[in-house]
Design an enzyme around this catalytic site. Structure first.
Site, PDB file in Angstrom:
ATOM      1  N   ASP A  30       1.249  -1.434   0.079  1.00  0.00           N
ATOM      2  CA  ASP A  30       0.074  -0.165  -0.257  1.00  0.00           C
ATOM      3  C   ASP A  30       1.546   1.033   0.019  1.00  0.00           C
ATOM      4  OD1 ASP A  30      -2.290   1.516   0.119  1.00  0.00           O
ATOM      5  OD2 ASP A  30      -1.939   1.951   2.885  1.00  0.00           O
ATOM      6  N   ASP A  68      -1.863  -0.241   5.929  1.00  0.00           N
ATOM      7  CA  ASP A  68      -2.087   0.546   7.495  1.00  0.00           C
ATOM      8  C   ASP A  68      -3.853   0.824   7.584  1.00  0.00           C
ATOM      9  OD1 ASP A  68      -2.741   2.424   5.518  1.00  0.00           O
ATOM     10  OD2 ASP A  68      -3.043   3.604   7.148  1.00  0.00           O
ATOM     11  N   ASP A 107      -0.439   5.040   1.130  1.00  0.00           N
ATOM     12  CA  ASP A 107      -0.218   5.654   1.896  1.00  0.00           C
ATOM     13  C   ASP A 107      -0.119   5.191   3.425  1.00  0.00           C
ATOM     14  OD1 ASP A 107      -1.475   8.753   0.547  1.00  0.00           O
ATOM     15  OD2 ASP A 107      -2.026   7.540  -0.565  1.00  0.00           O
TER      16      ASP A 107
HETATM   17 MG   LIG Z   1      -3.270   3.634   3.455  1.00  0.00          MG
END
Ligand SMILES: [Mg+2]
Length: 245
Positions: free
Chosen positions: A23, A197, A25
């Protein structure tokens, strides 16, 4: 699952054997107040390219962001990209999303709502997002707005994210995209490693682990991941360690 297991750092990458899915961000870069304000650390693209070469090309970035935007943050990374939760891709054999939404009207409605409420609207190639990071107390209002927009736009679905609500095409999810690409070269036969996240990453983390791979949750919060790294800083150090032999 105990807190102890959740706090375990992942084992070292084995670039010759791993398929690495990352991923962007909150995983590779710190989240900023506005999505367009993220800072990309010096050398990140080069380190990703090194790792990409070491694992025979089996390294892809997997983001909810529009693919063009993602590419713009990392112009020197030329490996595979999955954008818009799988609705767009580069360098991969993915079908892409199909829907019949009037995007111009949707984007205008989001912009109008954001301007009236001190929030940030993010137009996307296959949907739109409303961000309330600058006004956390507006979460319920933002959710109600997004839910109303869903009811008006069949084919789109609600995707809650960190301090944002997004409308994305039904069926465009990171894990769906990964299931479609992972059995093909250069990923096939490798151990899947997924780092993320956010709530949008959970199905992909579970997918990697079900295949005997590694799921790493980045930062705080509940997760099905067996491993955890504290921050994008820790992620970059863990990835870089695999390139230093
Ligand atoms: Mg992310």
């Amino acid at each position: 699952m105990t807190t102890d297991t959740l706090n375990t750092a992942p084992p070292a990458l084995v670039p010759e054997e791993d398929a690495i899915f990352l991923d962007f961000d909150g995983t590779l870069v710190d989240i900023a107040l506005r999505p367009d304000a993220v800072q990309v650390p010096e050398g990140l693209a080069e380190m990703l390219m090194d790792l990409h070469a070491m694992c025979g090309g089996a390294l892809a970035l997997v983001s909810g962001r529009a693919m063009g935007e993602l590419a713009g943050f990392l112009p020197r990374f030329t490996g595979p990209l999955i954008g818009s939760h799988g609705a767009e891709s580069r360098g991969l054999d993915l079908p892409g999303a199909s829907h019949s939404v009037d995007l111009a009207a949707l984007h205008a409605r989001f912009a109008e709502f954001a301007a009236a409420n001190g929030l940030l609207a993010e137009p996307k190639p296959h949907g739109a997002a409303i961000h309330f990071r600058s006004r956390p107390e507006a979460e319920a209002m933002a959710r109600a707005f997004a839910s109303e927009m869903i009811s008006l736009h069949p084919g789109l679905t609600l995707q809650p994210a960190k301090m944002a609500f997004e409308l994305r095409p039904e069926g465009a999810t990171k894990d769906t995209a990964l299931r479609l690409v992972a059995d093909a070269a250069p990923f096939a036969g490798r151990r899947p490693v997924y780092l993320g996240d956010d709530t949008t990453d959970e199905p992909a983390l579970i997918w990697a682990q079900e295949l005997g791979g590694i799921g790493v949750k980045v930062g705080e919060g509940a997760s099905a991941a067996r491993w955890r790294l504290a921050s994008p800083d820790a992620v970059r150090a863990w990835l870089a360690a695999a390139t230093e032999t």
